[in-house]
Scaffold this motif. Structure first.
Motif, PDB file in Angstrom:
ATOM      1  N   LEU A   1      35.750  -8.582  58.876  1.00  0.00           N
ATOM      2  CA  LEU A   1      36.925  -9.142  59.528  1.00  0.00           C
ATOM      3  C   LEU A   1      37.537  -8.100  60.445  1.00  0.00           C
ATOM      4  CD1 LEU A   1      38.976 -11.507  59.756  1.00  0.00           C
ATOM      5  CD2 LEU A   1      40.301 -10.377  57.967  1.00  0.00           C
ATOM      6  N   GLY A   2      37.595  -8.423  61.742  1.00  0.00           N
ATOM      7  CA  GLY A   2      38.295  -7.553  62.669  1.00  0.00           C
ATOM      8  C   GLY A   2      39.790  -7.645  62.456  1.00  0.00           C
ATOM      9  N   ALA A   3      40.317  -8.865  62.552  1.00  0.00           N
ATOM     10  CA  ALA A   3      41.735  -9.112  62.283  1.00  0.00           C
ATOM     11  C   ALA A   3      41.974 -10.611  62.257  1.00  0.00           C
ATOM     12  CB  ALA A   3      42.631  -8.453  63.327  1.00  0.00           C
ATOM     13  N   VAL A   4      43.040 -11.002  61.576  1.00  0.00           N
ATOM     14  CA  VAL A   4      43.573 -12.358  61.624  1.00  0.00           C
ATOM     15  C   VAL A   4      44.905 -12.301  62.342  1.00  0.00           C
ATOM     16  CG1 VAL A   4      44.550 -14.259  60.287  1.00  0.00           C
ATOM     17  CG2 VAL A   4      42.457 -13.156  59.513  1.00  0.00           C
ATOM     18  N   LEU A   5      45.049 -13.106  63.385  1.00  0.00           N
ATOM     19  CA  LEU A   5      46.322 -13.249  64.085  1.00  0.00           C
ATOM     20  C   LEU A   5      46.757 -14.696  63.928  1.00  0.00           C
ATOM     21  CD1 LEU A   5      45.495 -11.300  67.407  1.00  0.00           C
ATOM     22  CD2 LEU A   5      46.237 -10.398  65.196  1.00  0.00           C
ATOM     23  N   ALA A   6      47.780 -14.930  63.129  1.00  0.00           N
ATOM     24  CA  ALA A   6      48.207 -16.294  62.817  1.00  0.00           C
ATOM     25  C   ALA A   6      48.947 -16.920  64.004  1.00  0.00           C
ATOM     26  CB  ALA A   6      49.069 -16.288  61.559  1.00  0.00           C
ATOM     27  N   ASP A   7      49.404 -18.145  63.825  1.00  0.00           N
ATOM     28  CA  ASP A   7      49.987 -18.927  64.923  1.00  0.00           C
ATOM     29  C   ASP A   7      51.054 -18.146  65.689  1.00  0.00           C
ATOM     30  OD1 ASP A   7      48.425 -20.996  63.984  1.00  0.00           O
ATOM     31  OD2 ASP A   7      50.071 -22.067  63.011  1.00  0.00           O
ATOM     32  N   ARG A   8      50.904 -18.188  67.005  1.00  0.00           N
ATOM     33  CA  ARG A   8      51.904 -17.682  67.965  1.00  0.00           C
ATOM     34  C   ARG A   8      52.177 -16.184  67.867  1.00  0.00           C
ATOM     35  NH1 ARG A   8      53.470 -22.321  65.869  1.00  0.00           N
ATOM     36  NH2 ARG A   8      54.880 -21.280  64.426  1.00  0.00           N
ATOM     37  N   VAL A   9      51.242 -15.430  67.352  1.00  0.00           N
ATOM     38  CA  VAL A   9      51.354 -13.967  67.442  1.00  0.00           C
ATOM     39  C   VAL A   9      51.289 -13.569  68.915  1.00  0.00           C
ATOM     40  CG1 VAL A   9      50.130 -11.797  66.998  1.00  0.00           C
ATOM     41  CG2 VAL A   9      50.439 -13.455  65.156  1.00  0.00           C
ATOM     42  N   ARG A  10      52.095 -12.587  69.292  1.00  0.00           N
ATOM     43  CA  ARG A  10      52.090 -12.080  70.668  1.00  0.00           C
ATOM     44  C   ARG A  10      51.925 -10.567  70.646  1.00  0.00           C
ATOM     45  NH1 ARG A  10      57.610 -13.376  72.800  1.00  0.00           N
ATOM     46  NH2 ARG A  10      58.146 -13.499  70.582  1.00  0.00           N
ATOM     47  N   ASP A  11      50.926 -10.084  71.382  1.00  0.00           N
ATOM     48  CA  ASP A  11      50.851  -8.634  71.543  1.00  0.00           C
ATOM     49  C   ASP A  11      50.997  -8.281  73.018  1.00  0.00           C
ATOM     50  OD1 ASP A  11      48.440  -7.757  72.930  1.00  0.00           O
ATOM     51  OD2 ASP A  11      47.254  -8.080  71.131  1.00  0.00           O
ATOM     52  N   GLY A  12      51.602  -7.145  73.270  1.00  0.00           N
ATOM     53  CA  GLY A  12      51.986  -6.772  74.628  1.00  0.00           C
ATOM     54  C   GLY A  12      50.904  -6.088  75.421  1.00  0.00           C
ATOM     55  N   GLY A  13      49.703  -5.945  74.842  1.00  0.00           N
ATOM     56  CA  GLY A  13      48.600  -5.309  75.544  1.00  0.00           C
ATOM     57  C   GLY A  13      48.380  -3.886  75.084  1.00  0.00           C
ATOM     58  N   GLY A  14      47.138  -3.440  75.146  1.00  0.00           N
ATOM     59  CA  GLY A  14      46.800  -2.101  74.711  1.00  0.00           C
ATOM     60  C   GLY A  14      46.965  -1.880  73.227  1.00  0.00           C
ATOM     61  N   VAL A  15      46.984  -2.958  72.450  1.00  0.00           N
ATOM     62  CA  VAL A  15      47.137  -2.875  70.993  1.00  0.00           C
ATOM     63  C   VAL A  15      45.764  -2.657  70.365  1.00  0.00           C
ATOM     64  CG1 VAL A  15      47.805  -4.140  68.910  1.00  0.00           C
ATOM     65  CG2 VAL A  15      49.193  -4.325  71.000  1.00  0.00           C
TER      66      VAL A  15
ATOM     67  N   ALA B   1      54.722 -13.156  64.780  1.00  0.00           N
ATOM     68  CA  ALA B   1      54.955 -11.710  64.871  1.00  0.00           C
ATOM     69  C   ALA B   1      54.794 -11.252  66.322  1.00  0.00           C
ATOM     70  CB  ALA B   1      53.985 -10.952  63.973  1.00  0.00           C
ATOM     71  N   VAL B   2      55.465 -10.158  66.652  1.00  0.00           N
ATOM     72  CA  VAL B   2      55.403  -9.579  67.994  1.00  0.00           C
ATOM     73  C   VAL B   2      54.935  -8.136  67.863  1.00  0.00           C
ATOM     74  CG1 VAL B   2      56.713  -8.948  70.049  1.00  0.00           C
ATOM     75  CG2 VAL B   2      57.239 -11.081  68.845  1.00  0.00           C
ATOM     76  N   ILE B   3      53.851  -7.801  68.578  1.00  0.00           N
ATOM     77  CA  ILE B   3      53.291  -6.455  68.532  1.00  0.00           C
ATOM     78  C   ILE B   3      53.559  -5.786  69.875  1.00  0.00           C
ATOM     79  CG2 ILE B   3      51.267  -5.070  68.001  1.00  0.00           C
ATOM     80  CD1 ILE B   3      52.030  -7.026  65.780  1.00  0.00           C
ATOM     81  N   THR B   4      54.310  -4.713  69.867  1.00  0.00           N
ATOM     82  CA  THR B   4      54.676  -4.014  71.103  1.00  0.00           C
ATOM     83  C   THR B   4      53.452  -3.359  71.735  1.00  0.00           C
ATOM     84  OG1 THR B   4      56.871  -3.596  70.193  1.00  0.00           O
ATOM     85  CG2 THR B   4      56.186  -2.236  72.059  1.00  0.00           C
ATOM     86  N   ALA B   5      53.458  -3.293  73.066  1.00  0.00           N
ATOM     87  CA  ALA B   5      52.336  -2.720  73.821  1.00  0.00           C
ATOM     88  C   ALA B   5      51.994  -1.318  73.320  1.00  0.00           C
ATOM     89  CB  ALA B   5      52.678  -2.674  75.307  1.00  0.00           C
ATOM     90  N   GLY B   6      50.686  -1.061  73.194  1.00  0.00           N
ATOM     91  CA  GLY B   6      50.205   0.265  72.839  1.00  0.00           C
ATOM     92  C   GLY B   6      50.239   0.601  71.367  1.00  0.00           C
ATOM     93  N   THR B   7      50.600  -0.353  70.528  1.00  0.00           N
ATOM     94  CA  THR B   7      50.730  -0.091  69.092  1.00  0.00           C
ATOM     95  C   THR B   7      49.367  -0.116  68.399  1.00  0.00           C
ATOM     96  OG1 THR B   7      52.894  -1.162  69.124  1.00  0.00           O
ATOM     97  CG2 THR B   7      51.870  -0.866  66.976  1.00  0.00           C
ATOM     98  N   ALA B   8      49.200   0.722  67.387  1.00  0.00           N
ATOM     99  CA  ALA B   8      48.042   0.656  66.493  1.00  0.00           C
ATOM    100  C   ALA B   8      48.476  -0.063  65.220  1.00  0.00           C
ATOM    101  CB  ALA B   8      47.523   2.043  66.164  1.00  0.00           C
ATOM    102  N   VAL B   9      47.778  -1.149  64.880  1.00  0.00           N
ATOM    103  CA  VAL B   9      48.194  -2.009  63.776  1.00  0.00           C
ATOM    104  C   VAL B   9      47.127  -1.993  62.692  1.00  0.00           C
ATOM    105  CG1 VAL B   9      48.997  -4.304  63.138  1.00  0.00           C
ATOM    106  CG2 VAL B   9      49.322  -3.486  65.476  1.00  0.00           C
ATOM    107  N   SER B  10      47.569  -1.945  61.440  1.00  0.00           N
ATOM    108  CA  SER B  10      46.642  -2.023  60.310  1.00  0.00           C
ATOM    109  C   SER B  10      47.347  -2.695  59.146  1.00  0.00           C
ATOM    110  CB  SER B  10      46.166  -0.624  59.896  1.00  0.00           C
ATOM    111  OG  SER B  10      47.255   0.173  59.466  1.00  0.00           O
ATOM    112  N   GLY B  11      46.587  -3.053  58.129  1.00  0.00           N
ATOM    113  CA  GLY B  11      47.171  -3.661  56.938  1.00  0.00           C
ATOM    114  C   GLY B  11      47.679  -5.059  57.192  1.00  0.00           C
ATOM    115  N   THR B  12      48.811  -5.393  56.566  1.00  0.00           N
ATOM    116  CA  THR B  12      49.388  -6.732  56.657  1.00  0.00           C
ATOM    117  C   THR B  12      50.742  -6.668  57.333  1.00  0.00           C
ATOM    118  OG1 THR B  12      48.257  -7.413  54.618  1.00  0.00           O
ATOM    119  CG2 THR B  12      50.134  -8.747  55.322  1.00  0.00           C
ATOM    120  N   VAL B  13      50.925  -7.531  58.327  1.00  0.00           N
ATOM    121  CA  VAL B  13      52.183  -7.664  59.036  1.00  0.00           C
ATOM    122  C   VAL B  13      52.781  -9.018  58.669  1.00  0.00           C
ATOM    123  CG1 VAL B  13      53.325  -7.788  61.295  1.00  0.00           C
ATOM    124  CG2 VAL B  13      51.387  -6.215  60.940  1.00  0.00           C
ATOM    125  N   ASP B  14      53.992  -9.038  58.179  1.00  0.00           N
ATOM    126  CA  ASP B  14      54.629 -10.279  57.733  1.00  0.00           C
ATOM    127  C   ASP B  14      54.957 -11.190  58.908  1.00  0.00           C
ATOM    128  OD1 ASP B  14      54.513  -9.485  55.082  1.00  0.00           O
ATOM    129  OD2 ASP B  14      56.538  -8.609  55.110  1.00  0.00           O
TER     130      ASP B  14
END
Length: 391
Positions: free
Chosen positions: A346-360, A372-385
């Motif tokens: 599994l690379g990742a699960v992005l549930a309904d209407r997740v938005r990332d700003g690019g470069g994530v 959920a909203v992921i700010t540009a340039g962020t490194a994400v891991s684990g679980t995001v509520d």
């Protein structure tokens, strides 16, 4: 006597598939690009079933609005299970609406027409029940049966953990109407009426319960990463989903499509992009210029930005993946509830209407909740509520 009607149990949520099931029930999650339940209906109609009763509960409006009152010429009636009191209780809710022998299936598991037909052909009125079985499968997480002879079942066990020789119960049944009496008693365990307990009650009362072993396809998507395997299996199965590109899709002449893929209507594939293999794009998906999408299930209305990479990814509806974001693919460790599943593809699960700003950058096994909203340039891991902003 030929059976022309079926009851489909589709009232459950699918909690282990959260956050994908926060806004819709498990039977409405995509297998390739169609809801799991639609595949079940196709198998029933292809097996000459003309009347379908669907037991709905969690997220029932999604089921009812999608299918309405008919499907491919078969009538559909709905019964509501207001409280989730087990699979036996779900079938009991349908009792006033049905008469005579019935096929009964789970609406959240993929089954092939052949498996349904094998159960239908093997059943006769001398048996109160006939169960569809497969030889291979994860019996410890589902259920198994023990034969007393070549076809009669002496024992049915939910999630067995001993070393006896079991066949997997594939959740496809033919029942005589007398089964309802055994579903009601004795008193249920843990305040749930289990379909398996009802069958066990019938066996204990010396009713004849038969089993038929089938080579038909059976698959259950229990966890989010299973949707990847379901899609890959369907695309690679000669009796599954054909690799197709909708005539309404707009594919740039410099884009590369690597089959097998399913690309739905109104999709736009940008210049220099690579889509496939084993990719399912739902309706109205956009893949930006020079993006790469591989081994992924991308649900409707999702936008994948230019130069983004999506490998082993699962998205919900309306996801926005920004330019240059990267999902490198599995394996990874995935948290589901209080349990860690190690080395899942599994690379990742992005549930309904997740938005990332690019470069994530998404670490393998990341699970991001809906809205959920992921700010540009962020490194994400684990679980995001759900509804979280990550900076």
């Amino acid at each position: 006597m030929p059976i022309s009607s079926a009851v489909v149990l589709a009232a459950g949520e699918g909690a282990r598939l959260r956050p994908l099931t926060k806004h819709r029930p498990k039977p409405m999650l995509p297998a390739a690009t169609k809801p799991i339940l639609e595949h079940v209906f196709d198998a029933l109609v292809d097996a000459d079933i003309t009347e379908i009763t669907v037991v709905v509960g969690y997220g029932r409006t999604h089921v009812q609005s999608h299918f309405g009152s008919t499907y491919r010429g078969a009538s559909i009636d709905y019964v509501v299970q207001d409280k989730q009191l087990g699979s036996g209780h779900a079938l009991l809710e349908a009792e006033p609406e049905v008469s005579g022998p019935q096929l009964v299936l789970n609406g959240d598991q993929l089954v092939e027409q052949r498996l349904i037909e094998d159960v239908h052909e093997a059943h006769d009125s001398d048996s109160i029940a006939t169960l569809g079985l497969v030889r291979d499968g994860d019996i410890a997480n589902y259920g198994g049966v023990i034969f007393e002879d070549d076809e009669n079942i002496s024992e049915i066990v939910e999630r067995p953990h001993d070393d006896r020789s079991y066949h997997l119960n594939a959740g496809v049944y033919a029942f005589e109407s007398e089964i309802f009496d055994y579903l009601r008693g004795p008193e249920p365990q843990f305040n749930e009426y289990s379909l398996v307990d009802g069958i066990a009650n019938a066996i204990a009362a010396d009713e004849t319960v038969r089993g038929v072993t089938s080579d038909g396809f059976w698959y259950d998507a229990t966890y989010p990463w299973d949707l990847l395997e379901v899609t890959e299996t369907l695309l690679g199965n000669t009796d599954g989903v054909e690799s197709t590109v909708s005539t309404d899709a707009q594919i740039h002449e410099s884009a590369t499509i690597v089959e097998p893929v399913v690309i739905s209507t109104d999709c736009v594939i940008g210049p220099g992009s690579v889509v496939g293999p084993n990719v399912a794009l739902g309706e109205n998906v956009t893949v930006g210029a020079n993006a790469v999408v591989e081994n992924s299930v991308v649900d409707a209305d999702t936008r994948i930005g230019a130069n983004a990479t999506l490998i082993d990814g699962v998205t919900g509806h309306g996801v926005q993946i920004g330019a240059g974001s990267t999902m490198v693919g599995g394996p990874g460790d995935v948290r589901v509830g209080d349990r860690i599943h190690e080395n899942e593809r599994l690379g990742a699960v992005l549930a309904d209407r997740v938005r990332d700003g690019g470069g994530v950058t998404y670490a393998p096994g990341t699970v991001v909740g809906s809205d959920a909203v992921i700010t540009a340039g962020t490194a994400v891991s684990g679980t995001v509520d759900d509804e979280t902003e990550v900076q």
